[in-house]
Design an enzyme around this catalytic site. Structure first.
Site, PDB file in Angstrom:
ATOM      1  NE  ARG A  29      -2.268  -2.529   2.677  1.00 36.65           N
ATOM      2  CZ  ARG A  29      -2.517  -3.011   3.890  1.00 36.65           C
ATOM      3  NH1 ARG A  29      -3.394  -2.426   4.648  1.00 36.65           N
ATOM      4  NH2 ARG A  29      -1.881  -4.078   4.324  1.00 36.65           N
ATOM      5  CD  GLU A  77       0.432 -10.806  16.170  1.00 40.11           C
ATOM      6  OE1 GLU A  77       0.047 -10.299  15.099  1.00 40.11           O
ATOM      7  OE2 GLU A  77      -0.304 -11.027  17.137  1.00 40.11           O
TER       8      GLU A  77
HETATM    9  P1  AMP Z   1       4.085  -2.944  11.926  1.00 39.91           P
HETATM   10  O1  AMP Z   1       5.340  -3.496  11.351  1.00 39.91           O
HETATM   11  O2  AMP Z   1       3.620  -3.683  13.148  1.00 39.91           O
HETATM   12  O3  AMP Z   1       4.193  -1.444  12.185  1.00 39.91           O
HETATM   13  O4  AMP Z   1       2.932  -3.177  10.859  1.00 39.91           O
HETATM   14  C1  AMP Z   1       2.795  -2.308   9.797  1.00 39.91           C
HETATM   15  C2  AMP Z   1       2.435  -3.012   8.518  1.00 39.91           C
HETATM   16  O5  AMP Z   1       1.425  -3.995   8.693  1.00 39.91           O
HETATM   17  C3  AMP Z   1       1.900  -1.999   7.527  1.00 39.91           C
HETATM   18  O6  AMP Z   1       2.471  -2.270   6.248  1.00 39.91           O
HETATM   19  C4  AMP Z   1       0.390  -2.191   7.556  1.00 39.91           C
HETATM   20  O7  AMP Z   1      -0.131  -2.110   6.259  1.00 39.91           O
HETATM   21  C5  AMP Z   1       0.159  -3.571   8.189  1.00 39.91           C
HETATM   22  N1  AMP Z   1      -0.777  -3.538   9.324  1.00 39.91           N
HETATM   23  C6  AMP Z   1      -0.467  -3.782  10.635  1.00 39.91           C
HETATM   24  N2  AMP Z   1      -1.545  -3.699  11.435  1.00 39.91           N
HETATM   25  C7  AMP Z   1      -2.594  -3.380  10.640  1.00 39.91           C
HETATM   26  C8  AMP Z   1      -3.991  -3.112  10.862  1.00 39.91           C
HETATM   27  N3  AMP Z   1      -4.551  -3.159  12.099  1.00 39.91           N
HETATM   28  N4  AMP Z   1      -4.768  -2.801   9.803  1.00 39.91           N
HETATM   29  C9  AMP Z   1      -4.218  -2.730   8.550  1.00 39.91           C
HETATM   30  N5  AMP Z   1      -2.926  -2.971   8.271  1.00 39.91           N
HETATM   31  C10 AMP Z   1      -2.098  -3.288   9.287  1.00 39.91           C
END
Ligand code: AMP
Length: 180
Positions: A63, A100
């Site tokens: 995205r 995760e």
């Molecule tokens: P993080 O590495 O935990 O900051 O996760 C960010 C990535 O995961 C981004 O590329 C987001 O598009 C996706 N992502 C994580 N959590 C969500 C959520 N609750 N809703 C949509 N996309 C998410």
């Protein structure tokens, strides 16, 4: 006129328990499909940098490509994709990051950025910041001057924005949602 935050918030669809129980998925496809909301989000992401020299926008798959491409066009900057491993055809630099469950890797072409170039990093959402952290490290290893990391959505309870700021990169987000 509605505040920008209220306006963008209304354009984002929330899907509970996707991709698994307990996750509130913040779906920007509804925002992207709304011409006025899409334009407003891009205008707002671009606004602090209008009139400044930005060499390139780096977008995180997938995205971040859509948003980052529009931001790059508006700033007359180049665009650099940061991709999941195995997708880029030329020589790459790789960085592991934690999900995760387990780890994954992201890549950038080794010649995508020249030392000292002013870069903006773009993705749709920052949660734990693990993905953005790996992208920041790739860019910093290449000698980029990361002017900011920009996201439409912040999940502040997960602490990602703080993590990125602790790496010396200013973070800008447009809409916050509570929870995970
Ligand atoms: P993080 O590495 O935990 O900051 O996760 C960010 C990535 O995961 C981004 O590329 C987001 O598009 C996706 N992502 C994580 N959590 C969500 C959520 N609750 N809703 C949509 N996309 C998410």
């Amino acid at each position: 006129m509605m505040s920008i935050e209220q306006d963008l918030r209304q354009a984002i669809r929330t899907i509970p328990d996707y991709p698994k129980p307990g996750i509130m998925f913040r779906d920007i496809s509804t925002l992207l499909g709304d011409p006025r909301a899409f334009r407003r989000a891009i205008d707002e992401l671009v606004q602090p940098w209008a009139g400044t020299k930005i060499d390139k926008v780096a977008g995180i798959e997938a995205r971040g490509f859509i948003l980052g491409g529009a931001v790059a066009h508006q700033l007359s900057a180049g665009f650099v994709p940061i991709r999941k491993k195995g997708k880029l055809p030329y020589k790459t630099m790789r960085m592991a990051y934690s999900l995760e469950y387990g780890v994954d890797e992201m890549e950038i072409h080794i010649d995508a950025i020249a030392k000292g170039e002013r870069i903006i990093l773009v993705d749709d959402l920052i949660a734990t910041g693990g993905t953005a952290e790996a992208a920041v490290k790739l860019l910093q290893n290449m000698g980029a001057d990361i002017v900011a990391a920009c996201f439409v959505i912040d999940l502040p309870e997960l602490g990602g924005a703080k993590k990125i700021e602790s790496l010396g990169v200013p973070v800008r987000t447009l809409v916050s949602f509570g929870g995970h």
